[in-house]
Scaffold this motif. Structure first.
Motif, PDB file in Angstrom:
ATOM      1  N   TYR A  35      48.402  36.583  -7.933  1.00  0.00           N
ATOM      2  CA  TYR A  35      49.412  35.715  -8.330  1.00  0.00           C
ATOM      3  C   TYR A  35      49.688  35.409  -9.585  1.00  0.00           C
ATOM      4  O   TYR A  35      48.626  35.643 -10.334  1.00  0.00           O
ATOM      5  CB  TYR A  35      49.463  34.372  -7.394  1.00  0.00           C
ATOM      6  CG  TYR A  35      49.578  34.295  -6.130  1.00  0.00           C
ATOM      7  CD1 TYR A  35      51.070  34.720  -5.686  1.00  0.00           C
ATOM      8  CD2 TYR A  35      48.762  33.945  -5.262  1.00  0.00           C
ATOM      9  CE1 TYR A  35      51.214  34.658  -4.352  1.00  0.00           C
ATOM     10  CE2 TYR A  35      48.849  34.231  -3.932  1.00  0.00           C
ATOM     11  CZ  TYR A  35      50.147  34.439  -3.535  1.00  0.00           C
ATOM     12  OH  TYR A  35      50.231  34.739  -2.058  1.00  0.00           O
ATOM     13  N   PRO A  36      50.677  35.048 -10.453  1.00  0.00           N
ATOM     14  CA  PRO A  36      50.976  35.092 -11.469  1.00  0.00           C
ATOM     15  C   PRO A  36      50.000  33.872 -12.087  1.00  0.00           C
ATOM     16  O   PRO A  36      50.176  32.957 -11.503  1.00  0.00           O
ATOM     17  CB  PRO A  36      52.457  34.599 -11.973  1.00  0.00           C
ATOM     18  CG  PRO A  36      53.145  34.521 -10.608  1.00  0.00           C
ATOM     19  CD  PRO A  36      52.019  35.092  -9.395  1.00  0.00           C
ATOM     20  N   VAL A  37      49.549  34.074 -13.398  1.00  0.00           N
ATOM     21  CA  VAL A  37      48.484  33.275 -13.898  1.00  0.00           C
ATOM     22  C   VAL A  37      49.091  32.459 -14.680  1.00  0.00           C
ATOM     23  O   VAL A  37      49.053  31.307 -15.080  1.00  0.00           O
ATOM     24  CB  VAL A  37      47.211  33.934 -14.487  1.00  0.00           C
ATOM     25  CG1 VAL A  37      46.340  32.755 -15.056  1.00  0.00           C
ATOM     26  CG2 VAL A  37      46.394  34.780 -13.490  1.00  0.00           C
ATOM     27  N   ILE A  94      42.597  36.497   3.128  1.00  0.00           N
ATOM     28  CA  ILE A  94      43.621  36.925   4.030  1.00  0.00           C
ATOM     29  C   ILE A  94      44.222  35.669   4.492  1.00  0.00           C
ATOM     30  O   ILE A  94      43.608  34.871   5.022  1.00  0.00           O
ATOM     31  CB  ILE A  94      42.929  37.915   5.110  1.00  0.00           C
ATOM     32  CG1 ILE A  94      42.520  39.155   4.414  1.00  0.00           C
ATOM     33  CG2 ILE A  94      44.321  38.295   6.189  1.00  0.00           C
ATOM     34  CD1 ILE A  94      42.261  40.209   5.494  1.00  0.00           C
ATOM     35  N   PHE A  95      45.536  35.538   4.516  1.00  0.00           N
ATOM     36  CA  PHE A  95      46.267  34.570   4.968  1.00  0.00           C
ATOM     37  C   PHE A  95      46.675  34.802   6.570  1.00  0.00           C
ATOM     38  O   PHE A  95      47.143  35.637   6.903  1.00  0.00           O
ATOM     39  CB  PHE A  95      47.745  34.437   4.118  1.00  0.00           C
ATOM     40  CG  PHE A  95      47.644  33.846   2.858  1.00  0.00           C
ATOM     41  CD1 PHE A  95      46.915  32.633   2.802  1.00  0.00           C
ATOM     42  CD2 PHE A  95      47.898  34.590   1.893  1.00  0.00           C
ATOM     43  CE1 PHE A  95      46.898  32.122   1.463  1.00  0.00           C
ATOM     44  CE2 PHE A  95      48.044  34.165   0.638  1.00  0.00           C
ATOM     45  CZ  PHE A  95      47.369  32.883   0.363  1.00  0.00           C
ATOM     46  N   GLY A  96      46.123  33.827   7.063  1.00  0.00           N
ATOM     47  CA  GLY A  96      46.752  33.694   8.641  1.00  0.00           C
ATOM     48  C   GLY A  96      46.213  34.738   9.611  1.00  0.00           C
ATOM     49  O   GLY A  96      45.548  35.591   9.095  1.00  0.00           O
ATOM     50  N   TYR A 155      48.763  42.827   6.498  1.00  0.00           N
ATOM     51  CA  TYR A 155      48.123  41.415   6.350  1.00  0.00           C
ATOM     52  C   TYR A 155      48.273  41.101   4.805  1.00  0.00           C
ATOM     53  O   TYR A 155      48.215  42.144   3.870  1.00  0.00           O
ATOM     54  CB  TYR A 155      46.760  41.343   6.625  1.00  0.00           C
ATOM     55  CG  TYR A 155      46.694  41.067   8.047  1.00  0.00           C
ATOM     56  CD1 TYR A 155      46.730  39.577   8.606  1.00  0.00           C
ATOM     57  CD2 TYR A 155      46.362  42.000   9.057  1.00  0.00           C
ATOM     58  CE1 TYR A 155      46.439  39.514   9.800  1.00  0.00           C
ATOM     59  CE2 TYR A 155      46.221  41.752  10.450  1.00  0.00           C
ATOM     60  CZ  TYR A 155      46.675  40.502  10.756  1.00  0.00           C
ATOM     61  OH  TYR A 155      46.103  40.340  12.210  1.00  0.00           O
ATOM     62  N   GLU A 182      45.344  36.814  -0.799  1.00  0.00           N
ATOM     63  CA  GLU A 182      45.257  36.630  -1.980  1.00  0.00           C
ATOM     64  C   GLU A 182      44.090  36.908  -3.004  1.00  0.00           C
ATOM     65  O   GLU A 182      42.876  36.477  -2.429  1.00  0.00           O
ATOM     66  CB  GLU A 182      45.245  34.694  -1.914  1.00  0.00           C
ATOM     67  CG  GLU A 182      45.325  34.272  -3.393  1.00  0.00           C
ATOM     68  CD  GLU A 182      44.866  32.628  -3.266  1.00  0.00           C
ATOM     69  OE1 GLU A 182      44.931  31.934  -4.098  1.00  0.00           O
ATOM     70  OE2 GLU A 182      44.341  32.324  -2.219  1.00  0.00           O
TER      71      GLU A 182
END
Lengths: 198, 277
Positions: free
Chosen positions: B46-48, B200-202, B231, B234
């Motif tokens: 993700y953008p920092v 891993i999400f979900g 999948y 993050e």
């Protein structure tokens, strides 16, 4: 039990269908009189002098008032201030002096600002809709993927459908203006208690 | 036209049967399907840092800050500076007149507002603010997850398949694991090693990529095609470990750069659920 009473009772019982002339019970059936509860003999009321009562209450009130006056003298009428609400009183008093001086805005500038606010609203609206659309699409893609998974294996589908508990509490430190420095030890600050005691 | 439409409709009706209990259509699972199941992981960094403002955002921010200044009052510090300026003026005037004796005893406040400002400036200079452009950006190091901090990055890996070098997401076939998520986790660990830390999400896959196998391979593989369930994960820490040599190479790319590496169809499916805003 006198005759008159019985007749009354029998009339009462009539509706219940009990009209017997004699009975082995001491009382007619289905009729239960509650025994007398032994009560305390009534107390004699004291005669109260109204004028005396009034006097005593007045005395009490006067005493209270005196105490309140004393307190007022001691602490004044000011209430304990709530600093968050009152704020800095000095600033509030000098409010007009502390204003920055600006020349009145020209008409073009006012016009430009009004137009910019409109443009901004339009921009934000557009952004919101595109985001909403993309999110909806992502959800659709996921449901489609799940349906396809179900076609292959019902068992895997049921397991994939379950909620992952770890994701419910999710923390994310948002993007910052500059990246975090590597190996930075933040210095210890000082703790100064400035709250007044009342 | 009619000839074309009718068979399609009839196909759809065949695959869905109306349930006699709840009068709803259920997708039947009785049909023997011979698709291979695979799971892939799309690791996102993700953008920092914040993205650069667009033109309108810049103009609006500028206007807002101007209005804020116009409506604000002088701060305590600013007020102090003003009063100090006045005092200095008065002092100078007195000096010009010749009263040298009085000036020394009065108004020597221990720390003036200017002194404070100097002190603050020094403090700021001591702390070096990290630059928005990192070293990875300067070297154009595609292998570092610290490049392009203001964008979302996606991890892609290169593998040798049928003598061809192909860029794709780290993936693996379903191998009788309990859940599909485990398959994805195992695949990621096999391809990228344990040094890459991600989450891993979900339990549910976020996307699907389907492709049919060429006719020559279908019989040997005993499958019509492959369904890759993707999948999202993050990126947390670390980087890919190339020691195991399951993969040839890896890169962290933005969504725009993705088109240089993967097929247009795959890029399209990825962009449907890998969002950047």
């Amino acid at each position: 039990m006198s005759l008159g009473k019985i007749s009354k009772v029998s009339r009462l019982c009539c509706s219940c269908g009990v009209t017997r002339q004699f009975h082995t019970n001491s009382k007619p059936l289905l009729f239960y009189a509650t025994p007398n509860l032994s009560a305390e003999p009534m107390k004699r009321r004291k005669k109260v002098d109204l004028s005396k009562v009034i006097q005593s209450t007045q005395l009490k009130i006067r005493k209270m008032e005196r105490e309140m006056r004393k307190r007022e003298e001691k602490f004044g009428r000011t209430l304990k201030p709530v600093e968050e609400i009152t704020g800095n009183i000095a600033i509030r008093r000098n409010r007009d002096k502390l204003r920055r001086e600006f020349e009145p805005l020209p008409v073009e500038e006012i016009e430009r600002r009004a137009l910019l606010v409109k443009e901004w609203g339009h921009y934000k609206n557009q952004q919101h809709f595109t985001e909403e659309k993309a999110l909806q699409k992502a959800i659709n893609v996921q449901t489609k993927a799940l349906n396809e998974l179900r076609m292959e294996s019902e068992e895997l589908y049921q397991k994939a459908k379950q909620i992952h508990e770890g994701d419910i509490i999710y923390q994310f430190n948002g993007p910052t203006e500059t990246p975090p420095a590597d190996d930075f030890d933040s210095p210890d600050g000082q703790y100064i208690d400035t709250s007044r005691k009342w | 036209m009619i000839r074309y439409v009718i068979p399609r409709l009839s196909k759809r009706i065949k695959s869905q049967k109306v349930c006699c209990f709840c009068a709803k259509t259920h997708v039947t699972t009785t049909q023997p399907t011979n698709w291979k199941i695979a799971a892939a992981v799309c690791v996102e960094r993700y953008p920092v840092i914040t993205q650069d403002l667009t033109d309108i955002e810049k103009r609006y921010q500028d206007m807002c800050s101007k209005i804020d200044v116009e409506n604000s009052l002088l701060s305590v510090h600013e007020e102090k500076i003003e009063s100090e300026k006045k005092k200095m003026k008065a002092k100078k005037e007195k000096e010009e007149k010749g009263d040298k004796e009085e000036q020394s005893s009065k108004d020597i406040s221990a720390v003036t507002a200017f002194d404070k400002e100097d002190h603050w400036e020094k403090e700021v200079k001591e702390y070096q603010i990290p630059s928005r452009i990192t070293e990875a950006d300067k070297k154009n190091d595609m292998k570092s997850p610290k490049r392009k901090l203001d964008r979302k990055l996606v991890l892609i890996v290169q593998e040798m398949i049928n003598g061809k070098e192909i860029w794709k997401l780290p993936d693996g076939y379903y191998n009788n694991e309990e859940t599909l998520k485990e398959t994805a986790e195992n695949a990621l660990q096999q391809r990228c090693g344990t040094t890459l830390k991600s989450n891993i999400f979900g339990n549910a896959p976020h996307g699907l990529f389907k492709y049919k196998l060429p006719l020559s391979v279908r019989e040997t593989e005993n499958a019509e095609g492959v369904k890759i369930f993707i999948y999202k994960a993050e990126f947390k820490d670390g980087n890919v470990d190339l020691k195991d040599k399951e993969i040839l190479d890896y890169k962290w790319v933005t969504l725009e750069e993705l088109s240089e590496y993967v097929t247009p169809q795959f890029e399209k499916t990825l962009k449907e659920f890998v969002l950047e805003f």
